[in-house]
Motif scaffolding. Structure first.
Motif, PDB file in Angstrom:
ATOM      1  N   LEU A 163       0.861  -1.182   0.000  1.00  0.00           N
ATOM      2  CA  LEU A 163       0.000   0.000   0.000  1.00  0.00           C
ATOM      3  C   LEU A 163       0.899   1.233   0.000  1.00  0.00           C
ATOM      4  O   LEU A 163       1.987   1.197   0.583  1.00  0.00           O
ATOM      5  N   PRO A 164       0.478   2.336  -0.637  1.00  0.00           N
ATOM      6  CA  PRO A 164       1.289   3.548  -0.566  1.00  0.00           C
ATOM      7  C   PRO A 164       1.357   4.077   0.864  1.00  0.00           C
ATOM      8  O   PRO A 164       0.378   4.027   1.605  1.00  0.00           O
ATOM      9  N   LEU A 165       2.520   4.604   1.224  1.00  0.00           N
ATOM     10  CA  LEU A 165       2.676   5.286   2.506  1.00  0.00           C
ATOM     11  C   LEU A 165       3.806   6.292   2.365  1.00  0.00           C
ATOM     12  O   LEU A 165       4.920   5.935   1.954  1.00  0.00           O
ATOM     13  N   ASN A 166       3.518   7.522   2.694  1.00  0.00           N
ATOM     14  CA  ASN A 166       4.507   8.597   2.612  1.00  0.00           C
ATOM     15  C   ASN A 166       3.996   9.775   3.423  1.00  0.00           C
ATOM     16  O   ASN A 166       2.904   9.703   4.012  1.00  0.00           O
ATOM     17  N   LEU A 167       4.747  10.853   3.467  1.00  0.00           N
ATOM     18  CA  LEU A 167       4.375  11.997   4.296  1.00  0.00           C
ATOM     19  C   LEU A 167       3.186  12.782   3.757  1.00  0.00           C
ATOM     20  O   LEU A 167       2.685  13.683   4.427  1.00  0.00           O
ATOM     21  N   THR A 170      -0.096   9.876   5.139  1.00  0.00           N
ATOM     22  CA  THR A 170       0.045   9.294   6.481  1.00  0.00           C
ATOM     23  C   THR A 170      -1.268   8.725   7.004  1.00  0.00           C
ATOM     24  O   THR A 170      -1.269   7.975   7.987  1.00  0.00           O
ATOM     25  N   ASP A 171      -2.381   9.045   6.339  1.00  0.00           N
ATOM     26  CA  ASP A 171      -3.681   8.490   6.751  1.00  0.00           C
ATOM     27  C   ASP A 171      -3.732   6.974   6.593  1.00  0.00           C
ATOM     28  O   ASP A 171      -4.636   6.327   7.128  1.00  0.00           O
ATOM     29  N   LYS A 172      -2.760   6.394   5.892  1.00  0.00           N
ATOM     30  CA  LYS A 172      -2.754   4.949   5.680  1.00  0.00           C
ATOM     31  C   LYS A 172      -1.966   4.193   6.768  1.00  0.00           C
ATOM     32  O   LYS A 172      -1.852   2.965   6.706  1.00  0.00           O
ATOM     33  N   GLU A 173      -1.429   4.903   7.740  1.00  0.00           N
ATOM     34  CA  GLU A 173      -0.662   4.242   8.797  1.00  0.00           C
ATOM     35  C   GLU A 173      -1.483   3.163   9.499  1.00  0.00           C
ATOM     36  O   GLU A 173      -0.979   2.081   9.811  1.00  0.00           O
ATOM     37  N   ASP A 174      -2.769   3.455   9.758  1.00  0.00           N
ATOM     38  CA  ASP A 174      -3.596   2.493  10.481  1.00  0.00           C
ATOM     39  C   ASP A 174      -3.768   1.188   9.716  1.00  0.00           C
ATOM     40  O   ASP A 174      -3.906   0.118  10.313  1.00  0.00           O
ATOM     41  N   ASP A 181      -1.084  -6.583  12.844  1.00  0.00           N
ATOM     42  CA  ASP A 181      -1.843  -7.279  13.887  1.00  0.00           C
ATOM     43  C   ASP A 181      -2.408  -8.599  13.373  1.00  0.00           C
ATOM     44  O   ASP A 181      -2.589  -9.550  14.148  1.00  0.00           O
ATOM     45  N   LEU A 182      -2.673  -8.657  12.060  1.00  0.00           N
ATOM     46  CA  LEU A 182      -3.197  -9.887  11.442  1.00  0.00           C
ATOM     47  C   LEU A 182      -2.077 -10.862  11.051  1.00  0.00           C
ATOM     48  O   LEU A 182      -2.361 -11.945  10.546  1.00  0.00           O
ATOM     49  N   GLY A 183      -0.832 -10.463  11.243  1.00  0.00           N
ATOM     50  CA  GLY A 183       0.290 -11.320  10.857  1.00  0.00           C
ATOM     51  C   GLY A 183       0.641 -11.238   9.392  1.00  0.00           C
ATOM     52  O   GLY A 183       1.285 -12.140   8.850  1.00  0.00           O
ATOM     53  N   VAL A 184       0.240 -10.151   8.735  1.00  0.00           N
ATOM     54  CA  VAL A 184       0.510  -9.961   7.309  1.00  0.00           C
ATOM     55  C   VAL A 184       1.777  -9.128   7.144  1.00  0.00           C
ATOM     56  O   VAL A 184       1.954  -8.110   7.827  1.00  0.00           O
ATOM     57  N   GLY A 185       2.665  -9.527   6.245  1.00  0.00           N
ATOM     58  CA  GLY A 185       3.852  -8.738   5.947  1.00  0.00           C
ATOM     59  C   GLY A 185       3.471  -7.456   5.228  1.00  0.00           C
ATOM     60  O   GLY A 185       2.593  -7.463   4.358  1.00  0.00           O
ATOM     61  N   THR A 186       4.125  -6.355   5.582  1.00  0.00           N
ATOM     62  CA  THR A 186       3.713  -5.055   5.065  1.00  0.00           C
ATOM     63  C   THR A 186       4.810  -4.417   4.204  1.00  0.00           C
ATOM     64  O   THR A 186       5.961  -4.319   4.613  1.00  0.00           O
ATOM     65  N   ILE A 187       4.427  -3.977   3.016  1.00  0.00           N
ATOM     66  CA  ILE A 187       5.346  -3.352   2.067  1.00  0.00           C
ATOM     67  C   ILE A 187       4.814  -1.963   1.743  1.00  0.00           C
ATOM     68  O   ILE A 187       3.692  -1.816   1.250  1.00  0.00           O
ATOM     69  N   ALA A 188       5.609  -0.952   2.045  1.00  0.00           N
ATOM     70  CA  ALA A 188       5.218   0.433   1.770  1.00  0.00           C
ATOM     71  C   ALA A 188       5.750   0.845   0.404  1.00  0.00           C
ATOM     72  O   ALA A 188       6.957   0.856   0.175  1.00  0.00           O
ATOM     73  N   MET A 189       4.845   1.175  -0.505  1.00  0.00           N
ATOM     74  CA  MET A 189       5.272   1.682  -1.811  1.00  0.00           C
ATOM     75  C   MET A 189       5.057   3.191  -1.868  1.00  0.00           C
ATOM     76  O   MET A 189       4.419   3.778  -1.002  1.00  0.00           O
TER      77      MET A 189
END
Length: 341
Positions: A163-167, A170-174, A181-189
């Motif tokens: 999922l995109p995440l940048n300054l 930042t609304d996507k932090e949650d 919390d679900l045990g899913v690996g997270t990749i910030a694009m």
């Protein structure tokens, strides 16, 4: 370099990852020197996609002598079983490998697409089959819509999400925290917001990447690189102990004001009454303006069934946009850039 086990896959990845979009603008011989610098700096994660023209083949050529030292991810826009099964085999051939570490459903945009890929005969079925056959090690999902991501993660136990995440976003932090919390690996694009950060000294890339490096819910921060100097600069940021926290807060406030016309690709503006794919068109503008791929962007735009000039200026999209983007004006601007006479 810091490393993480990504989700429940057991795959160990570097926090900094190599994004395979920009190498479309260089020669295949220029890719391996970039990867050599990254490897020396501890990077082991690479991401590409079927949609990135020559990216998979360039990466395959670059990795043919040390494939096992890398975690390779790619993705496909296929939505049916047959199309995904075909694309998996094409990716294996292009990447010159007999397995792909993470294969992802690429850019699920709507609930209709979600239902199609998850249904019997959908693309997910082909991925599950390929995993059983040893062609892939883990199954991931990518989207730009955090609300849709939540539904996708509730519907299937994906091992990774992107999922995109940048300054600016930042609304996507949650969404990252929820996935962890679900045990899913997270990749910030899109950590540099498609080139928004790094364009000028006013919006420095090092501060933008520092924010991602220190956001613990992001396992991998995926940065597009095509040049050796870019690789060195990004490694310096990820391996540095310099504290930029105060600058992060200042830049976040400045970026929020300056990026009022920045499309977050959330999709809330859709559907358009005349069928314009608004987020897709704005992504192509980013490729044109910031990725150094004007020809590719124009060709993709030319092939769109409905272009920006079809806009009837009804304003429905703007009434839905949570960020107040002047969509109608921007569509005209994009058509002037990308339109083919």
């Amino acid at each position: 370099m810091e490393y993480r086990k990504i989700g429940k896959s057991g795959i160990v990845v570097s926090r900094l990852g190599f994004g395979g979009i920009p190498i479309q603008r260089v020669d295949v011989r220029e890719v391996r020197p970039v990867l050599d610098v990254l490897k020396d700096g501890g990077v082991n994660f690479i991401d590409s996609a079927r949609a990135y023209t020559v990216s998979e083949s360039f990466i395959g050529e670059a990795l043919k002598h040390d494939r096992k030292d890398w975690v390779v991810a790619t993705k496909s826009m296929a939505r049916s079983y047959s199309d995904m099964a075909r694309d998996i085999d094409i990716s294996l051939a292009e990447l010159q490998t007999d397995y792909i570490d993470i294969y992802q459903l690429h850019n699920i945009k709507t609930e209709e697409e979600m239902d199609k890929v998850l249904a019997p005969g959908g693309a997910l079925e082909a991925l599950v089959e390929a995993k059983k056959a040893g062609k892939i090690r883990a199954i991931g999902i990518t989207t730009h819509n955090k609300d849709l991501l939540k539904k996708l993660l509730a519907a299937y136990e994906f091992e990774t999400m992107m999922l995109p995440l940048n300054l600016v976003e930042t609304d996507k932090e949650d969404a990252f925290i929820n996935a962890k919390d679900l045990g899913v690996g997270t990749i910030a694009m899109k950590p540099l917001a498609g080139g928004f950060f790094g364009e000028s000294q006013e919006f420095p890339a090092d501060v933008a990447l520092y924010y991602l490096k220190n956001f613990s819910a992001a396992d991998v921060v995926l940065v597009g690189m095509a040049e050796v100097n870019e690789a060195r600069q990004n490694l310096e940021i990820f391996n540095s102990e310099v504290d930029l926290a105060a600058k992060v807060e200042a830049l976040k406030e400045k970026a929020s004001f300056a990026a009022r016309e920045f499309c977050r690709r959330c999709g809330y503006c859709q559907p358009c009454p005349v069928g314009i794919g608004i987020p897709t068109i704005f992504v192509l503008e980013t490729y044109y303006d910031r990725y150094g791929l004007p020809g590719w962007a124009k060709e993709r735009y030319k092939n769109l069934a409905v272009k920006a000039d079809a806009c009837q200026e009804c304003g429905l999209c703007e009434s839905r946009c949570p960020y107040g983007i002047p969509i109608r004006r921007k569509l005209k601007e994009v058509h002037r850039k990308l339109g083919v006479e």
